[in-house]
Design an enzyme around this catalytic site. Structure first.
Site, PDB file in Angstrom:
ATOM      1  N   GLU A   1      45.909  49.445  38.610  1.00  0.00           N
ATOM      2  CA  GLU A   1      47.312  49.314  39.031  1.00  0.00           C
ATOM      3  C   GLU A   1      48.322  50.084  38.162  1.00  0.00           C
ATOM      4  O   GLU A   1      49.333  49.553  37.719  1.00  0.00           O
ATOM      5  CB  GLU A   1      47.676  47.813  39.068  1.00  0.00           C
ATOM      6  CG  GLU A   1      46.781  47.020  39.995  1.00  0.00           C
ATOM      7  CD  GLU A   1      47.024  45.524  39.935  1.00  0.00           C
ATOM      8  OE1 GLU A   1      48.020  45.089  39.352  1.00  0.00           O
ATOM      9  OE2 GLU A   1      46.198  44.778  40.493  1.00  0.00           O
TER      10      GLU A   1
ATOM     11  N   GLU B   1      38.459  43.938  46.175  1.00  0.00           N
ATOM     12  CA  GLU B   1      38.979  42.574  45.958  1.00  0.00           C
ATOM     13  C   GLU B   1      39.357  41.917  47.296  1.00  0.00           C
ATOM     14  O   GLU B   1      40.393  41.331  47.465  1.00  0.00           O
ATOM     15  CB  GLU B   1      40.193  42.604  45.034  1.00  0.00           C
ATOM     16  CG  GLU B   1      39.950  43.276  43.698  1.00  0.00           C
ATOM     17  CD  GLU B   1      41.120  43.204  42.752  1.00  0.00           C
ATOM     18  OE1 GLU B   1      42.079  42.448  43.018  1.00  0.00           O
ATOM     19  OE2 GLU B   1      41.087  43.880  41.701  1.00  0.00           O
TER      20      GLU B   1
HETATM   21  O1  G3I Z   1      41.946  30.877  30.731  1.00  0.00           O
HETATM   22  C1  G3I Z   1      43.228  30.224  30.739  1.00  0.00           C
HETATM   23  C2  G3I Z   1      43.058  28.739  30.467  1.00  0.00           C
HETATM   24  O2  G3I Z   1      42.546  28.575  29.142  1.00  0.00           O
HETATM   25  C3  G3I Z   1      44.396  28.035  30.620  1.00  0.00           C
HETATM   26  O3  G3I Z   1      44.207  26.633  30.476  1.00  0.00           O
HETATM   27  C4  G3I Z   1      44.968  28.329  31.992  1.00  0.00           C
HETATM   28  C5  G3I Z   1      46.340  27.685  32.123  1.00  0.00           C
HETATM   29  O4  G3I Z   1      46.845  28.014  33.375  1.00  0.00           O
HETATM   30  O5  G3I Z   1      45.124  29.751  32.188  1.00  0.00           O
HETATM   31  C6  G3I Z   1      43.850  30.406  32.108  1.00  0.00           C
HETATM   32  O6  G3I Z   1      44.061  31.801  32.277  1.00  0.00           O
HETATM   33  C7  G3I Z   1      44.263  32.144  33.657  1.00  0.00           C
HETATM   34  C8  G3I Z   1      43.253  33.249  34.050  1.00  0.00           C
HETATM   35  O7  G3I Z   1      43.465  33.625  35.434  1.00  0.00           O
HETATM   36  C9  G3I Z   1      41.808  32.822  33.847  1.00  0.00           C
HETATM   37  O8  G3I Z   1      41.518  31.746  34.630  1.00  0.00           O
HETATM   38  C10 G3I Z   1      45.678  32.719  33.814  1.00  0.00           C
HETATM   39  O9  G3I Z   1      46.627  31.683  33.582  1.00  0.00           O
HETATM   40  C11 G3I Z   1      45.874  33.248  35.233  1.00  0.00           C
HETATM   41  O10 G3I Z   1      47.108  33.961  35.324  1.00  0.00           O
HETATM   42  C12 G3I Z   1      44.746  34.247  35.573  1.00  0.00           C
HETATM   43  O11 G3I Z   1      44.925  34.625  36.936  1.00  0.00           O
HETATM   44  C13 G3I Z   1      44.103  35.739  37.324  1.00  0.00           C
HETATM   45  C14 G3I Z   1      45.018  36.937  37.614  1.00  0.00           C
HETATM   46  O12 G3I Z   1      44.220  38.044  38.070  1.00  0.00           O
HETATM   47  C15 G3I Z   1      45.762  37.356  36.361  1.00  0.00           C
HETATM   48  O13 G3I Z   1      46.832  38.153  36.750  1.00  0.00           O
HETATM   49  C16 G3I Z   1      43.347  35.368  38.604  1.00  0.00           C
HETATM   50  O14 G3I Z   1      42.401  34.333  38.308  1.00  0.00           O
HETATM   51  C17 G3I Z   1      42.614  36.584  39.152  1.00  0.00           C
HETATM   52  O15 G3I Z   1      42.034  36.286  40.427  1.00  0.00           O
HETATM   53  C18 G3I Z   1      43.581  37.749  39.321  1.00  0.00           C
HETATM   54  O16 G3I Z   1      42.863  38.857  39.732  1.00  0.00           O
HETATM   55  C19 G3I Z   1      43.632  40.074  39.898  1.00  0.00           C
HETATM   56  C20 G3I Z   1      42.722  41.237  39.580  1.00  0.00           C
HETATM   57  O17 G3I Z   1      42.208  41.098  38.272  1.00  0.00           O
HETATM   58  C21 G3I Z   1      43.464  42.561  39.756  1.00  0.00           C
HETATM   59  N1  G3I Z   1      43.983  42.668  41.121  1.00  0.00           N
HETATM   60  C22 G3I Z   1      44.858  41.539  41.506  1.00  0.00           C
HETATM   61  C23 G3I Z   1      44.102  40.218  41.357  1.00  0.00           C
HETATM   62  C24 G3I Z   1      44.976  39.071  41.809  1.00  0.00           C
HETATM   63  O18 G3I Z   1      46.072  38.916  40.945  1.00  0.00           O
END
Ligand code: G3I
Length: 407
Positions: free
Chosen positions: A195, A313
């Protein structure tokens, strides 16, 4: 999406997608874990939809005997983005329907390299070892992204200061070399950069105004070159020629960014001597947008320029927050059999298109397995249950799974 015929309305729509996406996805919590879920990939469990008999994730599930991956064995690998939770809870489905994997989060910089010199390999190792044990390959997602980059990477770096930029480059190089060294044997394609292209039709590259600290500190897109240079050299150092076919770029709403991505690829190739091999269409689609004809013309442009394509994705949201061209969150919906059938038809038309381009498309990866664990339960509206995948929140196959098997 409907009513987005005009370019200006559509590009406004895309900007709104980007704004909503960043507001909701960048670092925000992933909402209330569903039953048995953990924070992270999960969201609010959707109401179980229709579909065949329940197929629990346990190893002895008597789910469908057919296999999506086997059905498409002559076309392309069928992948899923997963975390450790999927290995623990959906192993039967994973083993039956998929033959390629992506770490949804575990291989991103912040989770795997939380502090300088400190790596947390555990979850990525679990997934990589599962892939090795099951003869699967991985997508290396992702070596550089403006999101989920830990603060230490940028600490003490000042824009325009040559010596501190060298510090940032050395940190990036160390990160890329460490991750590629550990997983080069099991990764068949790398999202080297994710991105980097702007959602603003008037700009090519994402900059500080679109949350890119990389662009801000380098003052240009030069960081993109260094990521590919380090990735290329890391693979070539392991064995000459081993970077071939593995250096990808990953992006969303690609149908609106084709020319900008090709401009970047040309710059990397002609001005920096780096050959990128393919582009990931993230494919976070809605029920009607983008149309398959727009996707086909985008495929054709990359093919004509000599690049491979992957669907990296895939999910299909049931919401239409932009029907008026502005972001207005749609109210929560229940997944009725009729809505599920509409989604199934959309998946079927997408897979018909993918099969028509099977020589070009190197893999098709779903961004998750079951609706209860989708990022879309928390973006763009935190806590709003969505139903974007092949299996419902009860881990039973949905009509969409039957639809993509029907050819
Ligand atoms: O690991 C921490 C955990 O310790 C904590 O308790 C929790 C509190 O909310 O957060 C956890 O981290 C989260 C992480 O996912 C791992 O689970 C983050 O808050 C959360 O923002 C993160 O979201 C991910 C997102 O990317 C980040 O921007 C989504 O799961 C994931 O599906 C998403 O995937 C992205 C691709 O990598 C790139 N393309 C877009 C796609 C959707 O956003």
């Amino acid at each position: 999406m409907p009513g987005l015929g005009s370019t200006s309305l559509r590009s406004k729509h895309v900007r709104l997608i980007a704004v909503a996406y960043f507001v909701s996805a960048a670092g925000c919590s992933t909402g209330t874990p569903n039953s048995g879920g953990s924070a992270g990939e999960s969201g609010v469990g959707g109401a179980p939809g229709g579909g065949a008999a329940a197929a629990s994730g346990s190893a002895d599930a008597s789910g469908p005997s057919d296999s999506v991956a086997q059905k498409y064995a002559g076309d392309f690998p069928i992948g899923a983005a997963i975390g450790g939770w999927h290995l623990d809870n959906l192993s039967a489905i994973l083993e039956r329907d998929f033959n390629h994997l992506t770490c949804e989060n575990a291989m991103k910089t912040a989770p795997i390299h939380p502090a300088e010199g400190t790596f947390d390999w555990a979850e990525a190792d679990r997934i990589a070892d599962y892939a090795r044990a099951h003869g699967m390959k991985l997508t290396g997602h992702t070596l550089l992204w403006h999101q989920q980059t830990p603060a230490w990477m940028f600490a003490g770096v000042t824009a325009g200061d040559a010596s501190s930029l060298e510090l940032l480059k050395s940190r990036l190089k160390t990160h890329i070399e460490a991750v590629m060294d550990r997983y080069a044997d099991v990764v068949d394609n790398w999202d080297v950069v994710n991105e980097a292209i702007s959602d603003d039709p008037k700009k090519i590259y994402r900059d500080a105004s679109e949350m890119s600290k990389w662009y801000e500190l380098f003052g240009s897109e030069e960081y993109v070159y260094w990521a590919y240079r380090y990735a290329h050299d890391a693979l070539e150092a392991k064995s000459a020629g081993s970077s071939r076919g593995k250096l990808y770029y990953n992006e969303y709403t690609v149908t609106l960014k084709v020319d900008k991505i090709l401009t970047m690829f040309d710059w990397l190739k002609n001005a920096r001597g780096i050959q990128v091999h393919g582009v990931g269409f993230q494919s976070h689609e809605s029920l009607r947008w983008p149309g398959t004809s727009d996707l086909q013309s985008a495929f054709d442009k990359f093919a004509a320029a000599g690049y491979q394509v992957k669907i990296s994705e895939l999910d299909v949201t049931v919401y239409d927050d932009y029907s008026t061209g502005t972001f207005v969150p749609s109210p929560v919906v229940v997944l009725t059999p009729e809505l599920e059938a509409t989604q199934a038809r959309r998946f079927q038309s997408l897979f018909d298109l993918y099969r028509q381009n099977k020589g070009l498309i190197t893999s098709v990866t779903f961004w998750g397995i079951s609706d209860d664990r989708s990022w879309l339960n928390n973006a763009p509206v935190p806590g709003r249950a969505d139903y974007p995948l092949l299996y419902n929140a009860a881990h039973a196959p949905k009509q969409a799974r039957g639809a993509i098997m029907n050819f």
